[in-house]
Each structure stands twice: as C-alpha cells, then as structure tokens.
Design a protein around this motif. Structure first.
Motif, mmCIF file in Angstrom:
data_model
loop_
_atom_site.group_PDB
_atom_site.id
_atom_site.type_symbol
_atom_site.label_atom_id
_atom_site.label_comp_id
_atom_site.label_asym_id
_atom_site.label_seq_id
_atom_site.Cartn_x
_atom_site.Cartn_y
_atom_site.Cartn_z
ATOM 1 N N ALA A 1 -13.775 28.631 -9.059
ATOM 2 C CA ALA A 1 -14.022 28.359 -10.470
ATOM 3 C C ALA A 1 -12.738 27.973 -11.184
ATOM 4 N N THR B 1 -12.072 24.415 -12.920
ATOM 5 C CA THR B 1 -11.782 24.425 -14.346
ATOM 6 C C THR B 1 -10.500 23.660 -14.644
ATOM 7 N N ALA C 1 -19.455 21.602 -11.130
ATOM 8 C CA ALA C 1 -20.110 22.854 -11.489
ATOM 9 C C ALA C 1 -21.188 23.223 -10.473
ATOM 10 N N ALA C 2 -21.899 22.228 -9.969
ATOM 11 C CA ALA C 2 -22.960 22.505 -8.992
ATOM 12 C C ALA C 2 -22.384 23.077 -7.705
ATOM 13 N N ARG C 3 -21.247 22.547 -7.258
ATOM 14 C CA ARG C 3 -20.629 23.060 -6.038
ATOM 15 C C ARG C 3 -20.146 24.500 -6.233
ATOM 16 N N VAL C 4 -19.568 24.763 -7.395
ATOM 17 C CA VAL C 4 -19.113 26.126 -7.670
ATOM 18 C C VAL C 4 -20.309 27.071 -7.775
ATOM 19 N N ARG C 5 -21.356 26.641 -8.460
ATOM 20 C CA ARG C 5 -22.535 27.484 -8.670
ATOM 21 C C ARG C 5 -23.217 27.845 -7.355
ATOM 22 N N ALA C 6 -23.110 26.953 -6.348
ATOM 23 C CA ALA C 6 -23.747 27.200 -5.050
ATOM 24 C C ALA C 6 -22.858 27.990 -4.099
ATOM 25 N N SER C 7 -21.684 28.403 -4.536
ATOM 26 C CA SER C 7 -20.730 29.056 -3.650
ATOM 27 C C SER C 7 -21.057 30.529 -3.425
ATOM 28 N N ALA D 1 -19.756 32.597 -6.369
ATOM 29 C CA ALA D 1 -20.601 32.669 -7.560
ATOM 30 C C ALA D 1 -21.629 33.780 -7.427
ATOM 31 N N ALA E 1 -21.841 37.403 -9.711
ATOM 32 C CA ALA E 1 -23.034 37.944 -10.367
ATOM 33 C C ALA E 1 -23.334 39.359 -9.885
#
Length: 263
Positions: free
Chosen positions: A210, A214, A236-242, A245, A249
């Motif tokens: 991230a 950023t 953002a999609a690549r980071v969100r799928a990591s 990520a 959460a």
C-alpha cells in the motif's frame, strides 16, 4: 546483497549505510567539507538507493549528513579536478534524478545548499533542525540548479516563493522553509535524525504494498481525470487483492498489529 538487512555496512568512507528495523540509514560522511558531493558520495548513495528498493525487508530510508552538516552541494574542488558527481540513471548525488520507489526522509542539520537542497527536495519527507539553512545559490555563480531544484521546488512551495528562492540565490532558515511548506517537521538542533527515525518507523509499520502504491500515485503527477483515476484503479485493485490487504482487515477486526508479508 550478501549483507543482512540488520547489519551496518560502509561503501568506502564517503557514505555510511546502516539497516535496522526495516529502515535504511544513509549518512554522507565528509564533514571536513560540509559533506560536499564528490564521485564517491554519488556512487555510495546510488548503491544505497538500489539496496533500499531491492530489499523487501527495507520499508523506508533516511538520508542525512555527518558532523552537524547535511550537504553543501557539489564538491567544486573535485569537480575542477575532472570528477563528475553523478551516477547514470540516478543523477547527481546518486539520487536526484531517480529517487527510490521506497519512501525516503531527509534529516537535515546545518546547511542544505545547492545540491544539498536538491537532495532534500528529492526526498518524500523533510525533517529540519531550527538552525538548518536551505538555498539554491547557483545563480550567484552563473549557474542554474539543474539537479532537480528548479523542477521540484514549484511543487513544494508557492510559485512566487519558488521564484524568490531560485532567482535570488539567498539562504533561508529552516523555520521559513517550514512556513513555506517544504519542511514537514521543524525540530530542536540535534533532533532531526531522532524525529526522522520516528517518521520512518511509522511508515515502515504500514502495509508495504500500500505504501509503495501510494507513493507511486503521489509522485506520478496524474491528473484527477478519467485517465488518472483509471491508472490509480489498476494499482488499487492489485493492492486490494493482496495477502497483506486481507491481513490488514483481519488485524483490525482482531485488534492486533498486522503481520505484513509484502504479498
């Protein structure tokens, strides 16, 4: 690299490099000439920047100077002897043309003049002691600040302040550069490195994927239009799928520090 990420190392005497807790500390070590940049400094800093980007255990970098000086710019004596203090691909001082993708913090004590100020401008955050001074005096010598000073300064301070700094070639105290917005933290003398270490530790505690994404968006200069949002969406999609990520959460829900893997 054969060196462990938590072991100190040197590249000659001109630059000292030490890694600990995910942070790479790079010290220009020529205090007898106010850390003026010669070829050895440029090569040492460039090698450190390469290491900072290549080692996934390193999450942030700090660049500073030894002996109470940040950097007085190019070593004119060495330049006059035929040395060129640049490294192909990285530029002057091994950093101004292509800074690392990993966040880099300047810890400034004493003068940051000419190329020294350009090194600070190439960093993502700047911590400066109250007695530090900044300036681009090149016009006083019939030169221009070609190490990124004229390119980056207008994005760091208001337009007319940038014009004043570059056209007059005067020195400006750290407190004034803090008011202009170029200095993030104004600290007591002798505390610049301490505060820079704290900022670096806080950056290093965040998700590395991230943070990298950023910084890439912030430094790319994309416009807030459909093209810019499209490019940002891909990152953002690549980071969100990591994996990270998902771990972030889980850690939030479980009220614990996340364990980042960089995946």
């Amino acid at each position: 690299m054969n060196e462990r990420a938590d072991e100190p190392s040197t590249r000659g005497d001109a630059v000292l490099v030490e890694a600990a807790d995910g942070v790479l500390l790079v010290t220009i070590n020529r205090p007898q000439v106010r850390n003026a940049v010669n070829r050895a400094v440029a090569e040492g800093v460039a090698a450190a920047m390469d290491r900072l980007d290549a080692d996934p255990r390193l999450r942030a970098g700090i660049i500073t100077g030894a002996g109470g000086f940040f950097c007085a710019g190019m070593d004119l004596r060495s330049f006059g002897a035929g040395e060129r203090p640049t490294v192909e691909g990285r530029g002057f001082a091994g950093v101004v043309q292509r800074p690392p993708a990993t966040p880099l913090i300047a810890a400034v004590e004493g003068p940051a003049l000419g190329g020294g100020m350009e090194i600070a401008l190439a960093c993502d955050l700047v911590v400066a002691a109250r007695s530090a001074v900044f300036g681009l005096p090149e016009v006083k010598r019939g030169l221009i600040a070609a190490g990124g000073g004229l390119l980056r300064l207008p994005a760091r301070v208001p337009h007319h302040r940038a014009m004043e700094i570059a056209l007059l070639g005067d020195r400006y105290p750290a407190a004034e550069m803090h008011r202009f917005g170029m200095v993030n933290r104004l600290v007591a003398d002798g505390e610049a490195l301490v505060v820079a270490r704290d900022l670096a530790a806080r950056v290093a505690a965040n998700g590395p994927l991230a943070v990298a994404a950023t910084k890439r968006v912030l430094t790319a200069g994309w416009s807030a239009d459909a093209t810019g949002f499209g490019r940002q969406a891909d990152l953002a999609a690549r980071v969100r799928a990591s994996v990270d990520a998902a771990e972030g959460a889980r850690a939030f829900l479980e009220k614990r520090p996340p364990l980042w893997t960089g995946r």
